[in-house]
Design an enzyme around this catalytic site. Sequence first.
Site, mmCIF file in Angstrom:
data_model
loop_
_atom_site.group_PDB
_atom_site.id
_atom_site.type_symbol
_atom_site.label_atom_id
_atom_site.label_comp_id
_atom_site.label_asym_id
_atom_site.label_seq_id
_atom_site.Cartn_x
_atom_site.Cartn_y
_atom_site.Cartn_z
ATOM 1 N N SER A 110 -1.554 8.425 3.446
ATOM 2 C CA SER A 110 -2.936 8.134 3.814
ATOM 3 C C SER A 110 -3.765 7.745 2.586
ATOM 4 O O SER A 110 -3.417 6.798 1.889
ATOM 5 C CB SER A 110 -3.534 9.325 4.566
ATOM 6 O OG SER A 110 -4.763 9.004 5.157
ATOM 7 N N HIS B 80 -1.741 8.411 13.261
ATOM 8 C CA HIS B 80 -1.968 8.720 11.853
ATOM 9 C C HIS B 80 -1.642 10.187 11.560
ATOM 10 O O HIS B 80 -2.115 11.083 12.255
ATOM 11 C CB HIS B 80 -3.426 8.435 11.480
ATOM 12 C CG HIS B 80 -3.684 8.484 10.009
ATOM 13 N ND1 HIS B 80 -3.225 7.513 9.153
ATOM 14 C CD2 HIS B 80 -4.339 9.394 9.239
ATOM 15 C CE1 HIS B 80 -3.592 7.816 7.925
ATOM 16 N NE2 HIS B 80 -4.254 8.948 7.946
ATOM 17 N N ASP C 35 -1.739 3.710 14.578
ATOM 18 C CA ASP C 35 -2.479 4.140 13.394
ATOM 19 C C ASP C 35 -3.605 3.147 13.109
ATOM 20 O O ASP C 35 -3.410 1.931 13.204
ATOM 21 C CB ASP C 35 -1.525 4.203 12.194
ATOM 22 C CG ASP C 35 -2.062 4.988 11.017
ATOM 23 O OD1 ASP C 35 -3.205 4.703 10.585
ATOM 24 O OD2 ASP C 35 -1.353 5.877 10.516
#
Length: 305
Positions: free
Chosen positions: A150, A276, A246
């Site tokens: 991320s 995600h 995502d």
Amino acid sequence: MATGTDASPFHPDLRLARFLPRTAVTAGNRRLVRAMGSVGAGRAPRKGELVTLPSGARLRVHWPSGAAGPHLPAVLHIHGGGLIIGSARSGDRANRRLADTLGAVVASVDYRLPPEHPYPAPLDDCEAALAWLAEHHRVDSTRVAVTGESAGGGLAAALTARTVDAGRITLAGQALMYPMLDDRTAADPTQPDPPYLRLWNGASNRLGWGLYLGAQASTPPADAVPARRDHLSGFPPTWIAVGTLDLFRDEDHAFAERLAAAGVACEIVTVPGAYHGFDVAEPHASVSIDTTRRLTEALRGMLKS
């Protein structure tokens, strides 16, 4: 996009998906979530050590079990959290396992966070951590890779760009899990989010980038946002994984395409029906285990002598 018999968009292995919130971080809960994540950050990891960098940021170092002598390969891990929350301690278990599996030193940096420490402070801490690792007498500086998930993946890519420009360290590669690369994603608050988003949505993305870039948000500096970099030549071999559900799917694919066009060896793994942070939220799901295995093998290939 259905992947199950009930026409759910989520991968059938990800059974918690429909119960998870669309985002884990908001302007209202950011401080609380950040405080919870900092618990225990001042304690050294089990079988490891805690190093304090000149800025005061800490580096959690996991030495591989049974490995002795110099010339060890190394991995710098950069944690996620949308640039505004998270801690290196949350990755202790995975990084301990990675160190032992690869026979490599794995160090994770607790970079300073905005809004108190906006860009370039977090990236500066990552750069200092990489220098510490590459210059350590037990590390083979020709076999150092970076990884992150991320926001950590985005910082890893930004760090790679800095490293390429500086020319002092030649990275063996970068392995990025659903990296946060482009501040322009979901920048328009009038556009609704897709209903399948989980754990990170447009509002959180705007919050994270806004606090990170601070006063420079309208004209981000060249090395602050990896997707805005005008060229990607000279980057090391790259591995990227991102789910089809995502928020970062499109920006990650665009980045991979640009890397390939620049002549960089790049593999992108698209995980069907994955949201995600799926591997963190559901680490025992078979699709999470498989993706983690592929990440580990990608790093192994980068670090081979």
